[in-house]
Motif scaffolding. Structure first.
Motif, short mmCIF file in Angstrom:
data_model
loop_
_atom_site.label_atom_id
_atom_site.label_comp_id
_atom_site.label_asym_id
_atom_site.label_seq_id
_atom_site.Cartn_x
_atom_site.Cartn_y
_atom_site.Cartn_z
N ASN A 1 -1.61 -4.57 4.57
CA ASN A 1 -2.47 -4.56 3.38
C ASN A 1 -1.71 -3.94 2.21
O ASN A 1 -1.27 -2.80 2.27
N MET A 2 -1.56 -4.71 1.16
CA MET A 2 -0.95 -4.18 -0.06
C MET A 2 -1.96 -3.25 -0.74
O MET A 2 -3.12 -3.21 -0.37
N ALA A 3 -1.51 -2.52 -1.72
CA ALA A 3 -2.40 -1.61 -2.43
C ALA A 3 -3.45 -2.41 -3.19
O ALA A 3 -3.13 -3.21 -4.05
N GLY A 4 -4.71 -2.24 -2.83
CA GLY A 4 -5.79 -2.92 -3.53
C GLY A 4 -6.13 -4.28 -2.99
O GLY A 4 -7.06 -4.92 -3.48
N GLU A 5 -5.39 -4.78 -2.01
CA GLU A 5 -5.68 -6.11 -1.46
C GLU A 5 -6.86 -6.02 -0.49
O GLU A 5 -6.88 -5.20 0.41
N VAL A 6 -7.85 -6.88 -0.69
CA VAL A 6 -9.04 -6.88 0.15
C VAL A 6 -8.91 -8.01 1.16
O VAL A 6 -8.71 -9.16 0.79
N THR A 7 -9.01 -7.67 2.43
CA THR A 7 -8.93 -8.69 3.48
C THR A 7 -10.25 -8.72 4.24
O THR A 7 -11.06 -7.79 4.14
#
Length: 128
Positions: free
Chosen positions: A91-97
């Protein structure tokens, strides 16, 4: 049985130490000079302690340390050419999965259930 800090003290007032009448009086200027001298000495001690830890000499290296590091780097160079270049998914910073969203709901519902059951037990047992 009461703890010692709740017991009543004696009704007599505490004894106050009064200096004898012949004690020398120190003037305010002399007292201020002593306090100033004390604060300067304390500041000097703190400065010496801080400067002692701020400036350290470099650690001594063994004579063959640089040659050993260079030899190990040269020996490992052929293996670096065949290293796998894999893409690791994270998960990248701020990426919503979807996994993160599901995890948030699961944790929230789990802690809500724990809180509700705890409250229910505490009220049935008349603790709160």
């Amino acid at each position: 049985l009461k703890p010692f800090w709740l017991k009543l003290r004696s009704a007599t007032p505490p004894k106050v130490f009064l200096p004898p009448a012949s004690a020398p009086c120190i003037s305010e200027a002399a007292m201020a000079a002593r306090l100033n001298l004390l604060s300067v000495a304390l500041l000097a001690v703190c400065a010496v302690c801080l400067l002692n830890t701020a400036f350290l000499s470099a650690p001594a290296q063994p004579r063959g340390a640089a040659a050993t590091v260079a030899a190990l780097a040269a020996a490992g160079a052929p293996f670096a050419a065949f290293a796998n270049d894999e893409l690791l998914e994270y998960n990248m910073a701020g990426e919503v999965t979807t996994f993160m969203t599901g995890g948030d709901f699961a944790v929230t519902l789990g802690y809500t259930a724990i809180s509700f059951v705890s409250y229910l037990l505490l009220t049935k047992l008349k603790i709160i």
